[in-house]
Design a protein around this motif. Structure first.
Motif, PDB file in Angstrom:
ATOM      1  N   TYR A  62      -3.713  28.039  44.103  1.00 51.38           N
ATOM      2  CA  TYR A  62      -2.863  29.229  43.933  1.00 51.38           C
ATOM      3  C   TYR A  62      -1.678  28.940  43.021  1.00 51.38           C
ATOM      4  O   TYR A  62      -1.320  29.778  42.178  1.00 51.38           O
ATOM      5  CB  TYR A  62      -2.375  29.716  45.298  1.00 51.38           C
ATOM      6  N   ARG A  97     -10.929  31.109  40.267  1.00 53.86           N
ATOM      7  CA  ARG A  97     -10.804  31.206  41.720  1.00 53.86           C
ATOM      8  C   ARG A  97     -10.770  29.860  42.430  1.00 53.86           C
ATOM      9  O   ARG A  97     -10.182  29.734  43.508  1.00 53.86           O
ATOM     10  CB  ARG A  97     -11.922  32.083  42.280  1.00 53.86           C
ATOM     11  N   LEU A 123      -7.628  36.011  38.561  1.00 55.48           N
ATOM     12  CA  LEU A 123      -8.931  35.487  38.946  1.00 55.48           C
ATOM     13  C   LEU A 123      -9.729  34.940  37.766  1.00 55.48           C
ATOM     14  O   LEU A 123     -10.618  34.106  37.960  1.00 55.48           O
ATOM     15  CB  LEU A 123      -9.740  36.569  39.661  1.00 55.48           C
ATOM     16  N   TYR A 182      -8.824  30.785  45.662  1.00 60.98           N
ATOM     17  CA  TYR A 182      -9.008  32.199  45.969  1.00 60.98           C
ATOM     18  C   TYR A 182     -10.369  32.335  46.627  1.00 60.98           C
ATOM     19  O   TYR A 182     -11.409  32.128  45.992  1.00 60.98           O
ATOM     20  CB  TYR A 182      -8.936  33.035  44.690  1.00 60.98           C
ATOM     21  N   ASP A 220      -2.560  37.960  41.813  1.00 59.52           N
ATOM     22  CA  ASP A 220      -3.462  36.844  41.523  1.00 59.52           C
ATOM     23  C   ASP A 220      -4.167  37.052  40.199  1.00 59.52           C
ATOM     24  O   ASP A 220      -4.415  38.189  39.778  1.00 59.52           O
ATOM     25  CB  ASP A 220      -4.508  36.677  42.634  1.00 59.52           C
ATOM     26  N   LYS A 250       0.708  32.156  51.447  1.00 59.10           N
ATOM     27  CA  LYS A 250      -0.458  31.535  50.828  1.00 59.10           C
ATOM     28  C   LYS A 250      -0.178  30.049  50.619  1.00 59.10           C
ATOM     29  O   LYS A 250       0.939  29.653  50.285  1.00 59.10           O
ATOM     30  CB  LYS A 250      -0.756  32.192  49.468  1.00 59.10           C
TER      31      LYS A 250
END
Length: 305
Positions: free
Chosen positions: A134, A130, A122, A188, A120, A182
């Motif tokens: 995704y 975040r 961020l 996130y 990921d 996910k």
């Protein structure tokens, strides 16, 4: 959200263990590596490496810190640090790396070079990502890491459940412990179990770092579980394993100790041992509800018990 919020300690997103893989439109799948969770912060001045617990472990991984200096300032990554031994991930080796003193860390970095499997992105250029879906964060992650290459790499990802199931059946030989699913449109969520995790087995290998009770017949073992760096206390050992653990731990006795979380008891004191013993454990329903030790083996040796 301001990128100023993305400073250590940062609570990481978590996964809920499920029995079956979620299916349908809108899901993405990644292999779950058997290593230590790590957040990489690249600021304008330095690199900071944070464990899942919030502990700063930059000094233990000088090789990854050096590699992360190639990232643009304002980048924050989430992922897993792994060490490969003979074609498979080696959790005991990762634990040795994570526990290294600053003086010993450079030597271990040469002997047991680490890799970082990022899953990921961020923050980028100081912007907190975040809240982005995704799917968008993943595309940016690939763009960021593509030009760099090892030891910083993006984990594989697929939206095909057929490909994910193929990974699930074939990758355990490489030490991959399962899959993480996910939502493509999911943000996130720090500190929340929004992801879904399917393990290939309910048993995992943990590193023994100490024990409770007497040294000849320990009452329980203190373990570091895969993907975490917070010591936990196993369920009480059966009589046969207490004797075996006493024999195995005798040459590993070390000075000092600490406290660890025991299910139903909270923090308890333990005696430390040197690295060298692994325990095959069975999970309870939650990560810290108790790990049942099934058998013991020396690091690099055959299973016993």
């Amino acid at each position: 959200m301001s990128a100023e919020a993305l400073r250590p300690p940062l609570a990481v997103a978590l996964a809920e263990a499920v029995a079956t893989l979620p299916r349908g439109a809108g899901w993405a799948y990644e292999p779950k590596f058997d290593g230590h969770r790590m957040v990489v912060f690249r600021t304008a001045e330095r690199v900071v490496l944070q464990a899942r617990s919030g502990r700063i472990i930059t000094a233990a991984f000088p090789d990854l810190a050096d590699a992360a200096r190639e990232l643009a300032p304002g980048t924050v990554l989430d992922g897993e640090v792994v060490v490969w031994t003979q074609g498979r991930t080696d959790f005991a080796a990762v634990q040795r790396r994570a526990a290294a003193t600053p003086a010993r860390a450079p030597l271990l970095a040469r002997r047991l070079p680490a890799s970082y499997a990022a899953f990921d992105l961020l923050a980028q250029a100081g912007r907190d990502l975040r809240a982005e879906p995704y799917e968008r964060r993943r595309a940016r992650l690939v763009e960021v890491l593509g030009p760099l290459g090892p030891p910083l790499q993006a984990v594989p990802m697929t939206t095909s459940v057929e490909t994910a199931l193929t990974w699930y059946e074939t990758l355990p030989a490489s030490g991959i412990e399962g899959l993480v699913a996910k939502r493509l449109n999911g943000p996130y969520r720090s500190g929340h179990r929004a992801w879904r995790k399917v393990r290939h087995t309910d048993t995992r290998e943990a590193v023994v770092i100490g024990h409770t009770g007497g040294p000849n017949r320990p009452a329980a073992l203190v373990l570091v579980l895969p993907g975490d760096d917070v010591p936990v206390v196993s369920s009480p050992l059966p009589a046969a394993l207490r004797a075996e653990a006493g024999r195995a731990l005798a040459p590993l006795a070390a000075e000092g100790g600490g406290t660890a979380v025991a299910a139903g008891l909270g923090e308890v004191a333990y005696r430390a041992v040197a690295p060298g013993l692994l325990a095959e454990v069975e999970w309870a329903t939650t990560r810290h509800a108790g790990a049942t030790v099934l058998r013991l083996r020396e690091a690099g040796g055959e299973a016993g018990g």
